[in-house]
Design an enzyme around this catalytic site. Sequence first.
Site, PDB file in Angstrom:
ATOM      1  N   ASP A  59     -27.119   0.823  11.693  1.00 40.96           N
ATOM      2  CA  ASP A  59     -27.273   1.374  13.036  1.00 40.96           C
ATOM      3  C   ASP A  59     -26.261   2.490  13.312  1.00 40.96           C
ATOM      4  O   ASP A  59     -25.646   2.551  14.372  1.00 40.96           O
ATOM      5  CB  ASP A  59     -27.152   0.283  14.103  1.00 40.96           C
ATOM      6  CG  ASP A  59     -27.646   0.761  15.474  1.00 40.96           C
ATOM      7  OD1 ASP A  59     -28.486   1.683  15.517  1.00 40.96           O
ATOM      8  OD2 ASP A  59     -27.172   0.235  16.501  1.00 40.96           O
ATOM      9  N   GLY A  97     -26.127   2.705  27.654  1.00 40.64           N
ATOM     10  CA  GLY A  97     -25.473   4.015  27.717  1.00 40.64           C
ATOM     11  C   GLY A  97     -24.147   4.023  26.988  1.00 40.64           C
ATOM     12  O   GLY A  97     -23.655   5.073  26.577  1.00 40.64           O
ATOM     13  N   ASN A  98     -23.548   2.821  26.797  1.00 47.91           N
ATOM     14  CA  ASN A  98     -22.307   2.711  26.029  1.00 47.91           C
ATOM     15  C   ASN A  98     -22.550   2.794  24.517  1.00 47.91           C
ATOM     16  O   ASN A  98     -21.612   3.022  23.755  1.00 47.91           O
ATOM     17  CB  ASN A  98     -21.597   1.389  26.311  1.00 47.91           C
ATOM     18  CG  ASN A  98     -20.633   1.466  27.477  1.00 47.91           C
ATOM     19  OD1 ASN A  98     -20.851   0.842  28.516  1.00 47.91           O
ATOM     20  ND2 ASN A  98     -19.573   2.244  27.326  1.00 47.91           N
ATOM     21  N   SER A  99     -23.790   2.591  24.094  1.00 44.71           N
ATOM     22  CA  SER A  99     -24.086   2.578  22.665  1.00 44.71           C
ATOM     23  C   SER A  99     -23.622   3.870  22.001  1.00 44.71           C
ATOM     24  O   SER A  99     -23.927   4.962  22.468  1.00 44.71           O
ATOM     25  CB  SER A  99     -25.591   2.404  22.437  1.00 44.71           C
ATOM     26  OG  SER A  99     -26.006   1.122  22.786  1.00 44.71           O
ATOM     27  N   HIS A 116     -29.873   3.924  16.822  1.00 44.84           N
ATOM     28  CA  HIS A 116     -30.878   3.670  17.854  1.00 44.84           C
ATOM     29  C   HIS A 116     -30.750   4.612  19.050  1.00 44.84           C
ATOM     30  O   HIS A 116     -31.676   4.733  19.851  1.00 44.84           O
ATOM     31  CB  HIS A 116     -30.840   2.200  18.311  1.00 44.84           C
ATOM     32  CG  HIS A 116     -29.687   1.832  19.195  1.00 44.84           C
ATOM     33  ND1 HIS A 116     -28.562   1.183  18.735  1.00 44.84           N
ATOM     34  CD2 HIS A 116     -29.493   1.995  20.532  1.00 44.84           C
ATOM     35  CE1 HIS A 116     -27.738   0.964  19.736  1.00 44.84           C
ATOM     36  NE2 HIS A 116     -28.267   1.460  20.841  1.00 44.84           N
ATOM     37  N   LEU A 127     -25.043  -6.165  -4.956  1.00 45.09           N
ATOM     38  CA  LEU A 127     -24.832  -7.192  -5.970  1.00 45.09           C
ATOM     39  C   LEU A 127     -26.161  -7.664  -6.542  1.00 45.09           C
ATOM     40  O   LEU A 127     -26.276  -7.968  -7.717  1.00 45.09           O
ATOM     41  CB  LEU A 127     -24.088  -8.386  -5.374  1.00 45.09           C
ATOM     42  CG  LEU A 127     -22.563  -8.392  -5.411  1.00 45.09           C
ATOM     43  CD1 LEU A 127     -22.024  -9.597  -4.669  1.00 45.09           C
ATOM     44  CD2 LEU A 127     -22.052  -8.363  -6.836  1.00 45.09           C
ATOM     45  N   GLY A 128     -27.177  -7.744  -5.670  1.00 46.39           N
ATOM     46  CA  GLY A 128     -28.478  -8.208  -6.117  1.00 46.39           C
ATOM     47  C   GLY A 128     -28.615  -9.713  -6.109  1.00 46.39           C
ATOM     48  O   GLY A 128     -29.073 -10.322  -7.083  1.00 46.39           O
ATOM     49  N   VAL A 129     -28.211 -10.335  -4.995  1.00 51.82           N
ATOM     50  CA  VAL A 129     -28.299 -11.786  -4.864  1.00 51.82           C
ATOM     51  C   VAL A 129     -28.944 -12.152  -3.531  1.00 51.82           C
ATOM     52  O   VAL A 129     -28.866 -11.401  -2.570  1.00 51.82           O
ATOM     53  CB  VAL A 129     -26.906 -12.459  -4.948  1.00 51.82           C
ATOM     54  CG1 VAL A 129     -26.352 -12.388  -6.352  1.00 51.82           C
ATOM     55  CG2 VAL A 129     -25.935 -11.826  -3.961  1.00 51.82           C
TER      56      VAL A 129
END
Length: 400
Positions: free
Chosen positions: A150, A227-229, A120, A284-286
């Site tokens: 992210d 700004g910390n992101s 982001h 896994l598909g669950v």
Amino acid sequence: MKRSLLILLVACSAFIGAITGSIFTLKYFDAGPTYNSIEERQNLKLTNYSVDSVRYRNIAPINFESAAKLVTPAVVHIRTIHGGGRFSINALEQYLNPHAQSSGSGVIISDDGYIVTNHHVIEDANSIEVVLNNNQRFFAKLVGQDPTTDLALLKIKAHNLPFVKYGNSDNIITGEWVLAIGNPFDLNSTVTAGIVSAKARNIGILGDRNNLQVESFIQTDAAVNPGNSGGALVNLKGELIGINSAIATATGNYNGYSFAIPVSLVKKIMDDLLEFGAVQRGLLGVQIADVTADLADNQNLNVVQGVFVRFVNKGSAAEASGLESGDVIVAIDNHSVAGVSELQEWVARKRPGQSVTVKFIRNGVEKEVLSKLKNFEGSEDVREREVRYEIEGAYFEDVS
């Protein structure tokens, strides 16, 4: 005869009623404690529990300085320019036609210029500028990004850079001291301290149209602000244990809790982006849900913690390995999973074609299967991203 039968029937009914009443009483009614002092009860149960009060009064001072000094030079300021809708080869474009600007942080993870940050922070940016701790400036290339976690990987043309060593987020414990380092409010190289408040937090901030988002955050009370992101969360050894990504707030500023992506997941995503330009997700598909007290009651489960399988997708890795709806997954690769976020994190560390050991409970019986993961298209293959660029109306793609 009839009178004797009636007496026998009444006696049996009374006996059954007495037994049922006794069971009900024992289960739902508490006759109260047999002791009058809570402290005496604690002392009785903790007879062998020794507390050295002197040791807790004379704790050595915590040393934040070494970690801060080690990590700060490797945390960068990222400035991005948005708008215009297309890339321009005109170097003066940003000055002649200024667009919206934003900023965040990043962490150098290799001496030759690879930088991890949040998706982001650089999302939809036309230009990405990296400012080092010593005020050197570089324009960065976007190597790859992954909205589902992210995370993004950048590259600058530089050598012999300071970098932050990977730590192990699996080994951190609640209550452990950590440092958050970044650039809040454009204040370069800001260090704050806190403790690990919790692990494997899902706070519902990431979205994905295919529902593949992975949220298994480390929660801390180190002060983190806009700004910390993309900045570093490190332990007292100066090892990277997370990438700061979010805060819990009603105002937009820090309110006491911050959240970081664990480095054990970061490492896998960075390697995928480096090698393939795109994340290789093994699935896994669950369709799953946390086991709660209500769900356990409604589904007549005899477990109160784990991940409930609501549905198994056709042709999925789960179906091939024999998992069924109604199963409760309790461990992945011998690591206990108490909820969906933990399961997602452990599976997200794998690529298609790799296998995971799934431990689950079915009808009260613990079972274990080996499941070979597949990608979203149902294949066990990894696939490189096809990269095409449009510049001033011309189309380009990387040569294989």
